[in-house]
Design a protein around this motif. Structure first.
Motif, short mmCIF file in Angstrom:
data_model
loop_
_atom_site.label_atom_id
_atom_site.label_comp_id
_atom_site.label_asym_id
_atom_site.label_seq_id
_atom_site.Cartn_x
_atom_site.Cartn_y
_atom_site.Cartn_z
N ARG A 62 0.88 -1.17 0.00
CA ARG A 62 0.00 0.00 0.00
C ARG A 62 0.92 1.22 0.00
N VAL A 63 0.72 2.08 -0.98
CA VAL A 63 1.58 3.25 -1.19
C VAL A 63 0.75 4.51 -1.02
N VAL A 73 -2.24 2.34 -4.68
CA VAL A 73 -1.71 3.69 -4.50
C VAL A 73 -2.83 4.65 -4.12
N GLU A 74 -2.61 5.42 -3.07
CA GLU A 74 -3.51 6.50 -2.67
C GLU A 74 -2.73 7.80 -2.77
N ARG A 94 -2.50 2.64 7.14
CA ARG A 94 -2.52 1.37 6.40
C ARG A 94 -1.44 1.30 5.32
N SER A 95 -0.65 2.35 5.17
CA SER A 95 0.37 2.35 4.12
C SER A 95 1.66 1.68 4.59
N GLU A 96 2.40 1.19 3.61
CA GLU A 96 3.72 0.62 3.88
C GLU A 96 4.82 1.48 3.28
N VAL A 97 4.44 2.25 2.27
CA VAL A 97 5.38 3.14 1.57
C VAL A 97 4.77 4.54 1.53
N LYS A 123 8.61 2.44 4.52
CA LYS A 123 9.56 2.67 3.44
C LYS A 123 9.16 4.01 2.83
N SER A 124 10.12 4.70 2.24
CA SER A 124 9.80 6.01 1.70
C SER A 124 10.51 6.25 0.38
#
Length: 172
Positions: A3-4, A35-36, A80-83, A121-122
């Motif tokens: 999830r980005v 992607v959001e 809820r994002s990972e990136v 992660k970024s």
């Protein structure tokens, strides 16, 4: 699949930064990621007032910040994002004010969730009229280093849509 969340600090709807954002998005989605994107210039986001209300609330409420504005949407996506992708043109040797304001306000969500237990992660996508990216890149690296995040990559410069696409496609 990851999830980005993209925080787009560009106000130009057809500018160079949005071209990188769109290419990155296509690449990320082609790899099966969700992607959001948040176009910050179209949102109502107030600056952090340093009240520490997020520290006193204990259990995470509906919104971790005492201010009620469009950050609530970002908090939900952030949780809820990972990136997390930071996208910005350079204005006066820095990221845009709206991106800085939104990143400051992430403090409330990080405070409620616990910074240490909230690794992310970024990615940095950035454009500039001039040749120097030093100061805003340093801001980004300090931000992610203090939070213990992993830098997946940086695309710096106009006309690098292929590089942005490939970076997005590399995320799993």
């Amino acid at each position: 699949m990851a999830r980005v969340m993209i925080l787009n600090g560009s106000g130009r709807k057809n500018g160079n930064t949005i071209k990188l954002v769109e290419a990155f998005t296509k690449g990320a989605e082609s790899a099966g990621n969700v992607v959001e994107r948040f176009d910050l210039y179209g949102m109502k986001i107030q600056g952090c007032i340093g009240c520490e209300g997020c520290s006193r609330q204990g259990v995470k409420p509906e919104s971790p910040c005492v201010q009620k504005d469009d950050m609530t949407k970002i908090y939900e996506a952030f949780a809820r994002s990972e990136v997390v992708v930071f996208a910005s043109p350079i204005y006066f040797w820095a990221v845009t004010g709206v991106l800085k304001t939104a990143s400051d306000r992430l403090y409330a969500e990080l405070r409620c969730l616990g910074c240490e237990g909230f690794p992310r992660k970024s990615v940095l996508l950035m454009t500039a009229a001039g040749p120097s990216y030093d100061e805003p890149v340093e801001w980004y690296r300090i931000f992610e280093r203090h939070l213990g995040w992993t830098n997946l990559g940086e695309v710096l410069g106009s006309g690098k849509e292929k590089e942005a696409y490939d970076l997005g496609a590399s995320i799993h």
